[in-house]
Structures are given as structure tokens and as C-alpha cells.
Design a protein around this motif. Structure first.
Motif, PDB file in Angstrom:
ATOM      1  N   TYR A  18      71.019  30.652  28.671  1.00 28.93           N
ATOM      2  CA  TYR A  18      72.088  30.637  27.661  1.00 28.93           C
ATOM      3  C   TYR A  18      71.779  29.666  26.526  1.00 28.93           C
ATOM      4  CZ  TYR A  18      76.640  29.654  25.533  1.00 28.93           C
ATOM      5  OH  TYR A  18      77.649  29.461  24.642  1.00 28.93           O
ATOM      6  N   ILE A  96      79.539  36.526  24.389  1.00 28.23           N
ATOM      7  CA  ILE A  96      78.885  35.293  24.801  1.00 28.23           C
ATOM      8  C   ILE A  96      77.547  35.073  24.091  1.00 28.23           C
ATOM      9  CG2 ILE A  96      77.636  36.226  26.778  1.00 28.23           C
ATOM     10  CD1 ILE A  96      78.613  33.623  28.289  1.00 28.23           C
ATOM     11  N   GLY A  98      77.555  35.135  20.872  1.00 26.63           N
ATOM     12  CA  GLY A  98      77.968  34.567  19.594  1.00 26.63           C
ATOM     13  C   GLY A  98      78.275  35.594  18.524  1.00 26.63           C
ATOM     14  N   LEU A 195      79.746  22.847  17.640  1.00 26.25           N
ATOM     15  CA  LEU A 195      79.343  23.771  18.696  1.00 26.25           C
ATOM     16  C   LEU A 195      78.800  25.069  18.118  1.00 26.25           C
ATOM     17  CD1 LEU A 195      82.129  23.270  21.372  1.00 26.25           C
ATOM     18  CD2 LEU A 195      79.816  22.338  21.343  1.00 26.25           C
ATOM     19  N   ASN A 196      79.313  25.474  16.959  1.00 25.59           N
ATOM     20  CA  ASN A 196      78.751  26.655  16.301  1.00 25.59           C
ATOM     21  C   ASN A 196      77.286  26.421  15.952  1.00 25.59           C
ATOM     22  OD1 ASN A 196      78.841  29.231  14.631  1.00 25.59           O
ATOM     23  ND2 ASN A 196      78.354  27.721  13.053  1.00 25.59           N
ATOM     24  N   ALA A 199      75.186  26.540  19.068  1.00 28.97           N
ATOM     25  CA  ALA A 199      75.040  27.907  19.576  1.00 28.97           C
ATOM     26  C   ALA A 199      73.979  28.668  18.795  1.00 28.97           C
ATOM     27  CB  ALA A 199      76.375  28.640  19.499  1.00 28.97           C
ATOM     28  N   ARG A 376      83.557  31.239  15.812  1.00 29.84           N
ATOM     29  CA  ARG A 376      82.474  31.272  16.802  1.00 29.84           C
ATOM     30  C   ARG A 376      82.421  29.958  17.577  1.00 29.84           C
ATOM     31  NH1 ARG A 376      78.702  31.856  13.542  1.00 29.84           N
ATOM     32  NH2 ARG A 376      78.629  34.121  13.463  1.00 29.84           N
ATOM     33  N   GLY A 377      82.574  28.846  16.864  1.00 30.49           N
ATOM     34  CA  GLY A 377      82.583  27.548  17.536  1.00 30.49           C
ATOM     35  C   GLY A 377      83.757  27.390  18.474  1.00 30.49           C
ATOM     36  N   SER A 380      82.965  29.124  21.542  1.00 27.46           N
ATOM     37  CA  SER A 380      81.937  28.380  22.274  1.00 27.46           C
ATOM     38  C   SER A 380      82.536  27.292  23.153  1.00 27.46           C
ATOM     39  CB  SER A 380      80.935  27.753  21.299  1.00 27.46           C
ATOM     40  OG  SER A 380      80.153  28.739  20.662  1.00 27.46           O
ATOM     41  N   PHE A 383      83.068  29.080  26.399  1.00 27.25           N
ATOM     42  CA  PHE A 383      81.814  29.385  27.094  1.00 27.25           C
ATOM     43  C   PHE A 383      81.198  28.124  27.701  1.00 27.25           C
ATOM     44  CE2 PHE A 383      81.490  32.923  23.768  1.00 27.25           C
ATOM     45  CZ  PHE A 383      82.067  33.856  24.614  1.00 27.25           C
ATOM     46  N   ARG A 384      81.172  27.045  26.939  1.00 24.18           N
ATOM     47  CA  ARG A 384      80.540  25.819  27.413  1.00 24.18           C
ATOM     48  C   ARG A 384      81.341  25.175  28.537  1.00 24.18           C
ATOM     49  NH1 ARG A 384      76.633  23.845  23.829  1.00 24.18           N
ATOM     50  NH2 ARG A 384      77.105  21.676  24.312  1.00 24.18           N
TER      51      ARG A 384
END
Length: 391
Positions: A18, A96, A98, A195-196, A199, A376-377, A380, A383-384
Motif C-alpha cells: 500500500y 483505496i 486514491g 496525507l494526500n 498517498a 483524497r487526504g 486517507s 485508510f491509514r
């Protein structure tokens, strides 16, 4: 479907793929030391069979078998990314990998009350869950919003960067979970922007990174990824670092904070010498600032301009010397719209690097702070959290 169904070694391998994008099987082995090569290859095959990973073959450079490549299956899991800013309330369904599958802008926090905004967000999510049949593969909802935020409880607490008092003490987490049935995590805008970037640029994951969001307020986030430890992602109110003990009174109650020099409203007030028009929308604030800086009578040698640059430089330098990042990311409308200020700050940072006041290898990157990047961030964050990549 949750990552909790994976065994610890499966999760470790998936996490490796990932964060690094498409990788060779041998590269995965180089990052996962808890398994023998044969066991690792077996687990990779199992993750492909379960649908978590996709397998392909790389280009053959010598005689023999072509190398196997692995990447995450982007359409296997999803999250909702929600952003709440002064000027925009929007959300996106993000896979996932992005990719933005669907996107909707609903209005702004100036025009919508919290209840109106959350009702629209919930209604949109319900439509998407039905339309894309993702109720089982939707991991949760990530919300990024103006701070300060009680992150553990998902509450927008009292603060001075909100467009109205209606947005004080809003329990976003509880309200959205009750109306949608999905888990919700709430974080700062600056964290979502950082985070974007991570990613999109997985090669940065193992570096110490500071992110400065320069906008209506001034925020910072810090990322570090020590070996064998979870990622440390923390945000702070850089804007309320005291730069001048005898400076102006800040809205936070202290005097001489960085924001009294360099928030958008403070820049407007200083460059107009206190004669700036009262405007509410953030974009309008920047438009007025640009008009002042483009007027014939304005000069970059203006004392107020130099104070703004000096304050920015001092705040960034203090943070860099304390946190010791190797990369500094800059984002926000001050970066996008006021290049004269940012260029001068970067020039001064470069001089300090040459003087060895700051590390010579320090890298400064200007980032994308579009609405898509923020959504997107925000996704994330989910996801994180699910992958155990953030603490």
C-alpha cells in the motif's frame, strides 16, 4: 470487509504494498523480515486470491522468468472523504488507490449551518452507497475541518477560525455515525493535505516531513516513520507560536502570535495599514490582498510587508530547528496566491541554509491544496487508521 480479517503477516505485507505502490516481489521481501521467502510468496498469492492485491509481470531484462509485480486492488475498498472549509463543503467517494469515484460540492460553512451541511452529506453518502453498491467495502468516513478539533471525540471545539458561532462544539463524529451507520474519524485540514501528499508520493513515507498550511489560519503537521514503529502524524497550531512578546493581541488571547502577522486577515490589515475592507469569504480576502499588492503605490520594501516576511521566516525557522524535518511542504492560498511573500520567505530560508543555520539538505516543496487533494487526504485518514499506519 475489514482489514481485521487479515492475519498479522498478511496485514504487514499488504501495508508494505500500500505505502510503496507497485513493487517487485523481491522488494516486498526486503521490507518484511518476519517470514521466510517461501512463506512470504505464499502469503502474497493468498492476498491476490482474496482480492486485496493485483499481480502482474514486469519487463524481462535477462533470460528467465519475468519478475512478479504487486499492487493494491484499488476497487476492493473505499472511504468517503469530507472537507469542511469556510468556502467549501464537499465530499468524494475515494477508492483505496486514491482515485475519486464520485464527487459532490454542497456549499460553504458560511452559508450552511452544521445541521444543514451534515444532512446534505448524509443524504449524498446514502445515494452513493446504493449507486455503487459499496456498503460492504466502505471502510468509513474521514472528515477534515477547520480547527481546533477534539480528535478523540470528533468534535469541532470552540475556536476563532470558524465562520460563525454555529460551528462551535459540533459533534461531527457522533452525528454522522448516527445518520449513516459508518465509522467516522475527524481531523484537521492540514493533516488531510499532508496525507494526500504522502498517498501520492510513497517514497516520502520514511522521511521526516513538516507541512505548513498558510491560509486564513496557519497550521502545521509533522510526519515521521521510525523503523519498527507506527507512523507518527501530529498537527499543531503553528500560527499561535509567539513571534513578538510585545506584538498585537491575537484572537487566541496571547500577544504577538505568528497569525497576528501572517494569517490572511492579518496580511490584509497590515498591507492596507488598517484600512482593508471587511470581507467574509476567504477567496475574497485574498482577492483584496492581491489588489493592494498590485496597486501602483505599493512597494515590496513596505515595512509591513517586510514584517510579514520576517514573521513567516522566524516561525518556520523555529519549527524546523525544533522538529528537524528533511522536507518542508508548503500549502494553502497564501502559497497559491501571494507568491511575492512566499518567494521572499523561501529566499531567506535558502540564505540560512548557506549560512548553516538550517540544514543544507533541507528541501522545500510547494504542494497541491485543491479541493480534490483535500477530499483524497480526508479519505486517507480512514485508510491509514484501518491499516495501523497512524497513531
Amino acid at each position: 470487509m475489514r482489514f481485521s480479517e487479515l492475519k498479522s503477516n498478511e496485514l504487514e505485507i499488504y501495508r508494505t504494498v500500500y505505502v510503496r505502490g507497485e513493487v517487485l516481489r523481491s522488494d516486498v521481501a526486503g521490507h518484511v523480515n518476519s517470514l521466510s521467502i517461501s512463506s512470504l510468496y505464499r502469503v502474497l498469492d493468498q492476498l491476490v486470491q482474496k482480492g486485496y492485491l493485483l499481480e502482474s509481470f514486469g519487463q524481462l531484462k535477462t533470460n528467465g522468468r519475468p519478475p512478479k509485480l504487486y499492487r493494491i486492488n484499488p476497487q476492493f475498498m473505499y472511504a468517503i472523504g469530507v472537507c469542511i472549509t469556510w468556502d467549501t463543503i464537499g465530499l468524494a467517494l475515494v477508492d483505496i488507490g486514491g482515485n475519486l469515484v464520485a464527487k459532490q460540492t454542497l456549499g460553504s460553512a458560511i452559508l450552511l449551518s452544521p445541521n444543514e451541511a451534515l444532512e446534505k452529506i448524509s443524504a449524498t453518502i446514502k445515494v452513493w452507497v446504493s449507486e455503487y453498491a459499496c456498503s460492504e467495502s466502505l471502510l468509513g468516513i474521514g472528515v477534515s475541518a477547520f480547527g481546533p478539533i477534539m480528535k478523540d471525540r470528533g468534535i469541532l471545539s470552540h475556536g476563532h477560525h470558524k465562520p460563525s458561532l454555529l460551528w462551535d462544539y459540533v459533534p461531527i463524529k457522533d452525528l454522522l455515525e448516527a445518520s449513516t451507520g459508518f465509522p467516522v474519524v475527524v481531523d484537521n485540514l492540514v493533516d488531510a493535505f499532508m496525507l494526500n501528499e504522502l498517498a501520492l508520493k510513497p517514497d516520502l513515507l520514511e522521511k521526516r516531513i513538516a507541512y505548513f498550511l498558510l491560509d486564513m489560519g496557519i497550521g502545521s503537521a509533522f510526519h515521521a516513520f521510525p523503523a519498527k514503529q507506527p507512523v507518527s502524524d501530529t498537527s499543531s497550531q503553528l500560527g499561535h507560536m509567539v513571534i513578538d512578546l510585545h506584538g498585537d493581541l491575537c484572537v487566541c488571547g496571547k500577544t504577538g502570535c505568528l497569525e497576528t502577522f501572517a494569517s490572511a486577515q492579518s496580511i490584509l490589515r497590515r498591507l492596507s495599514h488598517g484600512k482593508g475592507a471587511q470581507v467574509e469569504r476567504a477567496d475574497d480576502v485574498y482577492a483584496v490582498i492581491q489588489a493592494y499588492m498590485q496597486s501602483p503605490e505599493w512597494e515590496s520594501g513596505d515595512a509591513q510587508f517586510q514584517e510579514i516576511v520576517l514573521a513567516f521566516t522566524a516561525g518556520m525557522t523555529n519549527y524546523i530547528q525544533i522538529m528537524e524535518p528533511v522536507i518542508v511542504m508548503l500549502g494553502g492560498r497564501t502559497v497559491d496566491s501571494l507568491s511575492l511573500i512566499i518567494d521572499e520567505v523561501i529566499n531567506r530560508i535558502e540564505v540560512m541554509k548557506q549560512q548553516q543555520i538550517l540544514p543544507a539538505k533541507l528541501e522545500i516543496i510547494q504542494t497541491n491544496t485543491s479541493e480534490d487533494a483535500l477530499m483524497r487526504g480526508s479519505a486517507s485518514i480512514v485508510f491509514r487508521r484501518e491499516l495501523g499506519l497512524s497513531n
